[in-house]
Design a protein around this motif. Structure first.
Motif, PDB file in Angstrom:
ATOM      1  N   TYR A 108      -5.429  -2.584   4.365  1.00  0.00           N
ATOM      2  CA  TYR A 108      -5.742  -1.252   3.828  1.00  0.00           C
ATOM      3  C   TYR A 108      -6.889  -1.318   2.816  1.00  0.00           C
ATOM      4  CZ  TYR A 108      -4.840   3.255   1.465  1.00  0.00           C
ATOM      5  OH  TYR A 108      -4.946   4.506   0.919  1.00  0.00           O
ATOM      6  N   TYR A 109      -6.845  -2.332   1.932  1.00  0.00           N
ATOM      7  CA  TYR A 109      -7.820  -2.384   0.843  1.00  0.00           C
ATOM      8  C   TYR A 109      -9.043  -3.247   1.122  1.00  0.00           C
ATOM      9  CZ  TYR A 109      -4.554   0.066  -2.195  1.00  0.00           C
ATOM     10  OH  TYR A 109      -3.722   1.007  -2.741  1.00  0.00           O
ATOM     11  N   SER A 167      -0.217  -5.022   5.423  1.00  0.00           N
ATOM     12  CA  SER A 167      -0.672  -3.627   5.283  1.00  0.00           C
ATOM     13  C   SER A 167      -1.557  -3.463   4.059  1.00  0.00           C
ATOM     14  CB  SER A 167       0.524  -2.679   5.139  1.00  0.00           C
ATOM     15  OG  SER A 167       1.378  -2.815   6.237  1.00  0.00           O
ATOM     16  N   ASN A 222       0.535   5.055   0.970  1.00  0.00           N
ATOM     17  CA  ASN A 222      -0.357   6.048   1.560  1.00  0.00           C
ATOM     18  C   ASN A 222       0.098   7.475   1.319  1.00  0.00           C
ATOM     19  OD1 ASN A 222      -1.806   3.915   2.592  1.00  0.00           O
ATOM     20  ND2 ASN A 222      -0.585   3.839   4.448  1.00  0.00           N
ATOM     21  N   PRO A 257       0.845  -1.196   0.000  1.00  0.00           N
ATOM     22  CA  PRO A 257       0.000   0.000   0.000  1.00  0.00           C
ATOM     23  C   PRO A 257       0.877   1.242   0.000  1.00  0.00           C
ATOM     24  CG  PRO A 257       0.158  -0.858   2.195  1.00  0.00           C
ATOM     25  CD  PRO A 257       0.976  -1.772   1.327  1.00  0.00           C
TER      26      PRO A 257
END
Length: 214
Positions: free
Chosen positions: A169-170, A165, A62, A60
Protein backbone atom coordinates in the motif's frame (compact mmCIF):
# COMPACT_ATOMS: atom_id res chain seq x y z
CA UNK A 1 32.74 1.69 17.54
CA UNK A 2 30.72 0.42 14.56
CA UNK A 3 32.50 -2.12 12.35
CA UNK A 4 30.52 -1.08 9.29
CA UNK A 5 29.32 1.94 7.34
CA UNK A 6 26.27 0.09 6.00
CA UNK A 7 22.62 0.50 6.99
CA UNK A 8 20.82 -2.86 6.86
CA UNK A 9 17.07 -3.07 6.39
CA UNK A 10 15.37 -6.37 7.18
CA UNK A 11 11.93 -7.28 5.85
CA UNK A 12 10.68 -10.58 7.25
CA UNK A 13 7.98 -13.19 7.11
CA UNK A 14 6.39 -13.72 10.50
CA UNK A 15 8.12 -16.61 12.29
CA UNK A 16 11.26 -16.50 10.11
CA UNK A 17 13.32 -15.10 13.05
CA UNK A 18 14.18 -11.95 11.08
CA UNK A 19 14.39 -9.78 14.18
CA UNK A 20 16.47 -12.31 16.15
CA UNK A 21 18.84 -12.58 13.17
CA UNK A 22 18.99 -8.78 13.05
CA UNK A 23 20.04 -8.60 16.72
CA UNK A 24 22.84 -11.11 16.11
CA UNK A 25 24.14 -9.04 13.18
CA UNK A 26 23.80 -5.79 15.19
CA UNK A 27 25.82 -7.27 18.09
CA UNK A 28 28.52 -8.49 15.75
CA UNK A 29 28.83 -5.13 13.97
CA UNK A 30 28.46 -2.98 17.09
CA UNK A 31 25.45 -1.09 15.73
CA UNK A 32 21.93 -0.44 17.00
CA UNK A 33 18.83 -2.29 15.83
CA UNK A 34 15.57 -0.35 15.53
CA UNK A 35 12.28 -2.19 15.65
CA UNK A 36 9.53 -0.69 17.85
CA UNK A 37 12.04 2.10 18.63
CA UNK A 38 11.18 3.58 15.23
CA UNK A 39 7.62 4.11 16.50
CA UNK A 40 8.77 5.80 19.72
CA UNK A 41 11.03 8.08 17.75
CA UNK A 42 8.34 9.00 15.22
CA UNK A 43 5.81 9.68 18.00
CA UNK A 44 8.23 11.90 19.88
CA UNK A 45 9.24 13.94 16.84
CA UNK A 46 5.78 14.32 15.30
CA UNK A 47 3.68 15.03 18.39
CA UNK A 48 1.24 12.28 17.37
CA UNK A 49 0.42 10.08 20.36
CA UNK A 50 2.32 6.81 20.48
CA UNK A 51 -0.80 4.62 20.75
CA UNK A 52 -1.64 5.57 17.16
CA UNK A 53 1.72 4.30 15.95
CA UNK A 54 1.09 1.01 17.78
CA UNK A 55 -2.43 0.77 16.27
CA UNK A 56 -1.18 1.35 12.72
CA UNK A 57 2.08 -0.58 13.07
CA UNK A 58 2.54 -2.39 9.72
CA UNK A 59 -1.22 -2.42 9.20
CA UNK A 60 -2.77 -0.31 6.44
CA UNK A 61 -6.11 1.26 7.28
CA UNK A 62 -8.09 2.09 4.19
CA UNK A 63 -11.33 2.96 5.94
CA UNK A 64 -12.01 6.65 5.50
CA UNK A 65 -14.48 6.66 8.39
CA UNK A 66 -11.96 5.02 10.73
CA UNK A 67 -9.34 7.58 9.71
CA UNK A 68 -11.79 10.40 10.33
CA UNK A 69 -12.63 9.16 13.82
CA UNK A 70 -9.00 8.47 14.73
CA UNK A 71 -7.97 11.87 13.41
CA UNK A 72 -9.56 13.58 16.39
CA UNK A 73 -6.97 11.86 18.61
CA UNK A 74 -3.93 12.74 16.54
CA UNK A 75 -3.26 16.20 18.05
CA UNK A 76 -2.51 17.37 14.51
CA UNK A 77 0.81 17.33 12.75
CA UNK A 78 2.94 20.40 13.38
CA UNK A 79 3.53 20.87 9.66
CA UNK A 80 0.56 22.50 7.91
CA UNK A 81 0.82 20.33 4.80
CA UNK A 82 -0.02 17.21 6.81
CA UNK A 83 -3.12 18.49 8.60
CA UNK A 84 -5.66 17.45 5.97
CA UNK A 85 -4.33 13.92 5.61
CA UNK A 86 -6.01 10.83 7.00
CA UNK A 87 -4.32 9.71 10.22
CA UNK A 88 -2.86 6.53 8.70
CA UNK A 89 -0.95 8.68 6.18
CA UNK A 90 0.23 11.05 8.92
CA UNK A 91 1.50 8.11 10.93
CA UNK A 92 3.27 6.62 7.91
CA UNK A 93 4.92 9.92 6.96
CA UNK A 94 6.04 10.58 10.53
CA UNK A 95 7.61 7.12 10.56
CA UNK A 96 9.16 7.71 7.13
CA UNK A 97 10.78 10.92 8.45
CA UNK A 98 12.00 9.15 11.59
CA UNK A 99 13.59 6.35 9.52
CA UNK A 100 15.51 8.89 7.42
CA UNK A 101 16.72 10.76 10.52
CA UNK A 102 17.86 7.51 12.14
CA UNK A 103 19.72 6.56 8.93
CA UNK A 104 21.45 9.93 8.83
CA UNK A 105 22.86 9.28 12.30
CA UNK A 106 24.96 6.39 11.02
CA UNK A 107 25.00 2.64 10.39
CA UNK A 108 22.19 0.64 12.00
CA UNK A 109 19.65 -2.12 11.36
CA UNK A 110 16.02 -1.22 10.65
CA UNK A 111 13.42 -3.97 10.87
CA UNK A 112 10.27 -3.83 8.71
CA UNK A 113 8.07 -0.74 8.30
CA UNK A 114 9.07 -0.06 4.66
CA UNK A 115 12.55 1.08 5.76
CA UNK A 116 14.05 -0.21 2.49
CA UNK A 117 11.60 1.97 0.56
CA UNK A 118 12.23 5.02 2.76
CA UNK A 119 15.98 4.67 2.12
CA UNK A 120 15.96 3.51 -1.51
CA UNK A 121 18.03 6.50 -2.65
CA UNK A 122 20.78 5.90 -0.08
CA UNK A 123 23.91 4.20 -1.46
CA UNK A 124 25.02 2.64 1.83
CA UNK A 125 21.89 0.53 2.34
CA UNK A 126 21.67 -3.25 2.03
CA UNK A 127 18.07 -4.46 1.94
CA UNK A 128 17.44 -8.04 3.05
CA UNK A 129 14.26 -10.11 3.14
CA UNK A 130 14.24 -13.10 5.50
CA UNK A 131 11.76 -15.88 4.76
CA UNK A 132 11.36 -19.52 5.80
CA UNK A 133 9.19 -22.45 4.88
CA UNK A 134 5.78 -22.47 6.51
CA UNK A 135 6.30 -25.64 8.58
CA UNK A 136 9.44 -24.19 10.19
CA UNK A 137 7.61 -20.96 10.96
CA UNK A 138 4.62 -22.82 12.44
CA UNK A 139 6.95 -24.81 14.72
CA UNK A 140 8.74 -21.66 15.88
CA UNK A 141 5.58 -19.62 16.60
CA UNK A 142 3.84 -22.59 18.28
CA UNK A 143 6.87 -23.02 20.56
CA UNK A 144 7.37 -19.32 21.32
CA UNK A 145 3.74 -18.54 22.11
CA UNK A 146 2.61 -21.97 23.32
CA UNK A 147 0.04 -22.34 20.52
CA UNK A 148 -1.35 -25.31 18.64
CA UNK A 149 -0.02 -25.71 15.09
CA UNK A 150 -3.40 -24.58 13.74
CA UNK A 151 -3.40 -21.40 15.85
CA UNK A 152 0.23 -20.69 14.95
CA UNK A 153 -0.54 -21.04 11.25
CA UNK A 154 -3.55 -18.71 11.60
CA UNK A 155 -1.41 -16.09 13.36
CA UNK A 156 1.34 -16.34 10.71
CA UNK A 157 -1.12 -15.92 7.84
CA UNK A 158 -2.82 -12.96 9.50
CA UNK A 159 0.41 -11.07 10.31
CA UNK A 160 2.00 -11.81 6.92
CA UNK A 161 -1.14 -10.51 5.24
CA UNK A 162 -0.98 -7.29 7.30
CA UNK A 163 2.72 -6.76 6.59
CA UNK A 164 2.20 -7.46 2.91
CA UNK A 165 -0.79 -5.10 2.61
CA UNK A 166 1.07 -2.37 4.48
CA UNK A 167 4.19 -2.64 2.31
CA UNK A 168 2.27 -2.91 -0.96
CA UNK A 169 0.00 0.00 0.00
CA UNK A 170 2.72 2.48 0.99
CA UNK A 171 5.66 1.50 -1.22
CA UNK A 172 5.97 1.10 -4.98
CA UNK A 173 7.21 -2.47 -4.51
CA UNK A 174 5.80 -5.89 -3.69
CA UNK A 175 6.37 -7.43 -0.25
CA UNK A 176 8.45 -10.64 -0.30
CA UNK A 177 9.13 -10.42 -4.07
CA UNK A 178 12.82 -11.05 -4.83
CA UNK A 179 13.19 -7.91 -6.97
CA UNK A 180 12.00 -5.67 -4.10
CA UNK A 181 15.19 -6.36 -2.11
CA UNK A 182 18.93 -6.70 -2.65
CA UNK A 183 18.95 -10.22 -1.21
CA UNK A 184 16.39 -12.79 0.04
CA UNK A 185 17.57 -15.42 2.55
CA UNK A 186 15.79 -18.56 3.75
CA UNK A 187 16.39 -19.00 7.48
CA UNK A 188 14.87 -22.50 7.41
CA UNK A 189 17.70 -23.54 5.06
CA UNK A 190 20.57 -21.50 6.56
CA UNK A 191 19.48 -21.55 10.22
CA UNK A 192 19.39 -18.45 12.43
CA UNK A 193 23.16 -18.26 12.95
CA UNK A 194 23.84 -19.12 9.31
CA UNK A 195 21.50 -16.36 8.07
CA UNK A 196 23.22 -13.85 10.38
CA UNK A 197 26.63 -15.00 9.04
CA UNK A 198 25.38 -14.65 5.46
CA UNK A 199 24.28 -11.04 6.14
CA UNK A 200 27.66 -10.22 7.69
CA UNK A 201 29.41 -11.67 4.64
CA UNK A 202 27.15 -9.69 2.29
CA UNK A 203 27.97 -6.45 4.15
CA UNK A 204 31.68 -7.25 3.81
CA UNK A 205 31.32 -7.92 0.07
CA UNK A 206 29.24 -4.75 -0.47
CA UNK A 207 31.77 -2.55 1.35
CA UNK A 208 34.74 -4.12 -0.44
CA UNK A 209 33.13 -3.51 -3.83
CA UNK A 210 31.85 0.00 -3.06
CA UNK A 211 34.90 1.91 -4.42
CA UNK A 212 34.63 0.00 -7.73
CA UNK A 213 31.02 1.09 -8.20
CA UNK A 214 31.64 4.80 -7.60
Amino acid sequence: MAKTSTIITIGREYGSAGREIGYKVADELGIKLYDKEMLNRAAKESGICQELFETHDEKPTNSFLYSLVMDTYSFGYSSGSYTDMPINHKVFLAQFDAIKKIAEEGPCILVGRCADYALENYDNVLSIFVHANLDARIRRIARLYDLTDAKAKEKIQKIDKQRSSYYNYYSNKKWSAADSYDVCLDSSVLGIDGTAEAILKLVEIKEKDEPKRL
